[in-house]
Scaffold this active site. Structure first.
Site, short mmCIF file in Angstrom:
data_model
loop_
_atom_site.label_atom_id
_atom_site.label_comp_id
_atom_site.label_asym_id
_atom_site.label_seq_id
_atom_site.Cartn_x
_atom_site.Cartn_y
_atom_site.Cartn_z
N GLU A 251 24.89 34.27 16.55
CA GLU A 251 23.56 34.29 15.95
C GLU A 251 23.41 35.36 14.89
OE1 GLU A 251 18.86 34.78 17.30
OE2 GLU A 251 20.43 34.72 18.81
N GLU A 366 16.07 48.10 15.67
CA GLU A 366 16.38 49.19 16.58
C GLU A 366 17.49 48.81 17.56
OE1 GLU A 366 12.49 49.72 14.78
OE2 GLU A 366 13.39 48.04 15.86
#
Length: 379
Positions: A251, A366
């Site tokens: 992905e 993050e």
């Protein structure tokens, strides 16, 4: 530091002919795509177009022929993906099934699951979505609360998923759920499994979430006593965390992580072709694009070799998101919005509104930087 190599790969044999074939195919369809459709990139959902792509053998290209695939290389698949994304083709109806759900079923599914699902993905008849995020979980995916409990005849599914791309348009979801509590004192990542969910089953409620541009690409999906058959489990019970994180390399590393804004760049280059002052800035954007492409192609080669380049994929996603999110501003710095040609302006307007989501889908910035920091020994 280990594991962050990006070895360049040569184009596969017949690459130029395949690229020309895909471009000719796109030319047959692109007259129907508005600037907004092209700006959606892989978020455009068109089942008719997907079935046409499937008929050409360009879905499940690397899969065995016995399941409808073409047994071609990862690098050949990358060529097709690049051309589709560069043109802004509406590939959303097969994107997730081709990119990760199908490879997961091929790798870990039972033979019955492979026979049932893979040919339908290849033909464009089954569209898949991924059930990962949940309300109140944020990026702490392992804190999910959706449960699949064993009952007579199968599994009983209860819980909620959120930010599910194309959930309201898809046929099937692969969901990460808790099938058992983690052993006392052990990691909460244990006891998670992946299950196949028919989105038309009784007890499934799908609520589209409207975004800033008025579209409903994301969804919240509720499972209320949904009965799943015994063979809904994919892979090994309790191994869902490792399965899902391995799947994310597919992905996070592909050209969709740096080409989401490409139609705007292409249109901007055409509009500014005679502006010598714009050349250095455009050159910098193209150089960044080419670097990201080389990194992504290297990862495709690793996947083809059977490697698991999770960290490299995280780096490509983080840098690629930076690039594609910054493109509307870069184009605006070179040409005032009011002076842009209509197609360029419409793409710019759409992407300016939607591009904050680019660094959310597939894992936040993050999270990506945390993965990279671990490889660098910084955490």
């Amino acid at each position: 530091m280990t594991g962050l190599r990006f070895d360049l790969r040569d184009p596969p044999p017949g690459a130029a002919a395949l690229r020309a074939e895909v471009r000719a195919f796109i030319a047959e369809h692109e007259h129907r795509w508005t600037p907004e459709v092209r700006a959606r990139s892989w978020m455009g959902f068109d089942r008719d177009f997907t079935r046409a792509v499937g008929a050409r053998g360009w879905i499940g290209m690397c899969w065995p022929k016995q399941y409808g695939g073409a047994e071609r290389s990862f690098l050949e698949r990358i060529i097709v993906l690049e051309e589709m994304l560069a043109a802004g083709a509406p590939v959303g109806a097969h994107w997730i099934g081709d990119r990760q759900s199908g490879p997961l079923i091929l790798r870990l599914g039972t033979e019955a699951q492979r026979q049932k699902f893979l040919p339908k993905i290849v033909s464009g008849d089954y569209a898949f979505c991924i059930g990962l995020s949940e309300p109140d979980s944020g990026s702490d995916l392992a804190s999910l609360r959706t449960r699949a409990d064993k009952v007579d005849g199968g599994w009983k599914l209860n819980g909620r998923k959120i930010w599910t791309t194309f959930g309201h348009l898809c046929d099937w979801m692969i969901a990460l759920v808790r099938t058992s509590p983690p052993p006392e004192g052990e990691s909460k990542h244990q006891g998670l499994s992946q299950v196949l969910v028919d989105l038309k089953a009784p007890g499934v409620t799908i609520r589209p979430i409207r975004d800033l541009v008025g579209e409903e690409g994301f969804n919240e999906i509720t499972f209320d006593e949904v009965m799943l058959p015994e063979d809904a489990l994919i892979g090994q019970e309790g191994a869902g965390w490792a399965q899902a994180t391995s799947e994310l390399a597919f992905e996070r590393s592909g050209p969709d992580r740096y080409l989401s804004s490409h139609p705007l760049l292409e249109t901007g280059i055409e509009a500014l072709r005679s502006d010598a002052a714009a050349a250095p800035a455009l050159g910098r954007e193209v150089a960044r694009l080419w670097t990201l492409r080389s990194m992504s192609t290297a990862i495709a080669g690793m996947l083809q070799d059977g490697d698991d380049p999770v960290r490299q994929a995280a780096l490509v996603k983080d840098l690629g998101n930076d690039f594609e999110q910054a493109l509307p501003g870069a184009m605006r710095a070179l040409r005032d919005v009011e002076e842009m040609p209509e197609a360029m302006r419409r793409m710019h307007d759409y992407l300016t509104q939607i591009n904050p989501t680019f660094s959310l889908r597939g894992g936040t910035r993050e999270i990506m930087r945390g993965i990279i920091a671990r490889e660098l020994g910084l955490r």
